[in-house]
Design a protein around this motif. Sequence first.
Motif, PDB file in Angstrom:
ATOM      1  N   LYS A 241      25.954 -10.500 -15.728  1.00  0.00           N
ATOM      2  CA  LYS A 241      26.912 -10.133 -16.769  1.00  0.00           C
ATOM      3  C   LYS A 241      26.196  -9.402 -17.899  1.00  0.00           C
ATOM      4  N   THR A 245      29.220 -11.074 -22.950  1.00  0.00           N
ATOM      5  CA  THR A 245      30.470 -11.228 -22.196  1.00  0.00           C
ATOM      6  C   THR A 245      30.621 -12.622 -21.598  1.00  0.00           C
ATOM      7  N   GLU A 469      37.077 -10.065 -18.790  1.00  0.00           N
ATOM      8  CA  GLU A 469      36.274  -8.863 -18.836  1.00  0.00           C
ATOM      9  C   GLU A 469      36.374  -8.148 -17.494  1.00  0.00           C
TER      10      GLU A 469
END
Length: 621
Positions: A241, A245, A469
């Motif tokens: 990631k 996030t 996300e």
Amino acid sequence: MGRSPVSLSTLKLGRLKVVRRQLLQRYEHQPFVSCLAGLYGCQWRRYQRARAQPGECCCSRLECSSFGLLLATFFLTLVFLYFWSEAQNDYNDFDWFNFGTMGFWFPWSVVLLVVAAALFTYIALLLVLAVCLLSEGQRLYLHWSHKIGILVTLTFSVSATAVLSDVWSKEWKTLLLSFQVTAPFLHVGAVSIMTLLSWPIALHFFRMNKRVRQVAILGSFLAVLFALYLVPLGMYSPCIKEEGTLGPVPFLIGHRGAPMLAPENTRLSFQKAVEVGGDGLETDVTISYDGVPFLMHDGTLRRTTNVHEVFPNRTDTLAAMFTWAELEVLSAGAWFLQRDPFGTASGLDPEERAQVENQTVPTLKDFLDLAAQHSRMVIFDLRRPPQGHPYRDTWINRTLEVIHNESSINSSKVLWLPAYKRKLVQEFDPELQQTSGVRASIEELQEEHIVRLNLHYSSMSQDQIRTRESWSQPLSPLLLFLVFLLLFPTSKYASVNISTNLYVISQPWLFSLAWCAGAQSVTTNALHLLRTLRKPIFLMSPHEYSVMWILTDIVSAIFITAVFIFHWWRERGLPFWSGARQAHENGLYSKFRTDSLEIQGIRWNPVFSERSTWSSASLPP
């Protein structure tokens, strides 16, 4: 009649070859090869083994079959070992399942893991020995005892995998989930193994005199290698990631309290759960014959009480058929010390052991009051009484009566899980957090006022796979389709404020996966372990993984190229540096060189005369 000069020269040359061969056998010490051949085929003496000559196969057909069987056993054993090691999250369930089947407690899960690890280590060592012998140009000969060992290991791996697939099939879903956190590191390991295998493959490639074999071995090797190089293009891991996030850490709900630290479903267990920082408490509720809701997971009292001592004739009687007066005299803690299901009871001091032994079966009221005292939310499974039970039809009413009239907990802290008469319960107490144990459409869930899903972790859905996300890295359409099929999409639930709780997650890698994927809460046996995690394990940025991936492939490609160049150069008999003087014999190098120039300088010795005999015994010891 005297011998001609030509005959004498021929005789001297022949005798010298015999001497040289015997000297090589006796004095060309090869401790590394001797050790390899001794361990692999019990060939401790040099004359018992032979090199593979140029153009020859590395072994006979029988030994080729044995080597193929060794490879197959290695991969099958590796699959089972990985499968079972990743299933540690459910070892406790597996052991209790066997307890219910066999009637006695034994840590079968750990024993199975140890046996699998020992057998895999044995097979892996044999395979390493075989590869090293091939790297030395030796012909393979596997001792018969090892062949039996391979067959035993193969039988064990196949049988264990088949049995577990039948009775514990859900663990294959755990295996698939594990790839999402371990795949980047498995890729590096696989590329490293292929890089090491390039040495024996290059050696035998340049020693083969049949073009078909050369193409087959090199083509297969390069196909697998390039496939591994490109695997990351279709790989997905939620733990890769971008910085910033990562979502908040999931809430931790103690599964039956803190069962690793104290007996499950006891006051002590819930107190421990609160002490180590649990955000919520989970339990199971049964109603006694005289209407007292109490905490008990199993249908009977056999596993977690001493009912066999107090009521020996009612060991298999349903727990709901006991009165509360009978239940409160049972010990709910002694079994924890005797069986030590998590291997933690042995570390308790005398005071703690005495406290465990004094635990009794708690009521639902006790549980709710403890949760209210510490402002913890609660969730519980409610068991409907059996046929003939006085509260068979009023079990929901009796439970609600305890929540509202007998305990001090606020209804908003209760995650109401029973689906029976849910609409009536919602109308009676709108503050209860309606929780569903099954997935359904948004319309159905909203109609029943569901605010939370309580799902097994193997059902980890796209809500946990795809967070708010965007994807952290590219995902191929095929892999996306497979993820969609395997993991039911519930990202739509989050959009209407329906959160998800996953149970039971106790391993750090599985908790890390749930955290990275965006789970809101998890139910766990290991509150004290998961609470200490400051960030998910295996967490890295896409840039860090790209560097790791590309660097691994580049280093591997350079090393493999160097290995093939080295073997090509050596098999041609070319010197490796200016002025180097090396002999080349059958594609391999010897410590002894004999040529016509050396023969001319050797004096005739009577020991080699025609009336003399030669034996290895005549050599110096």
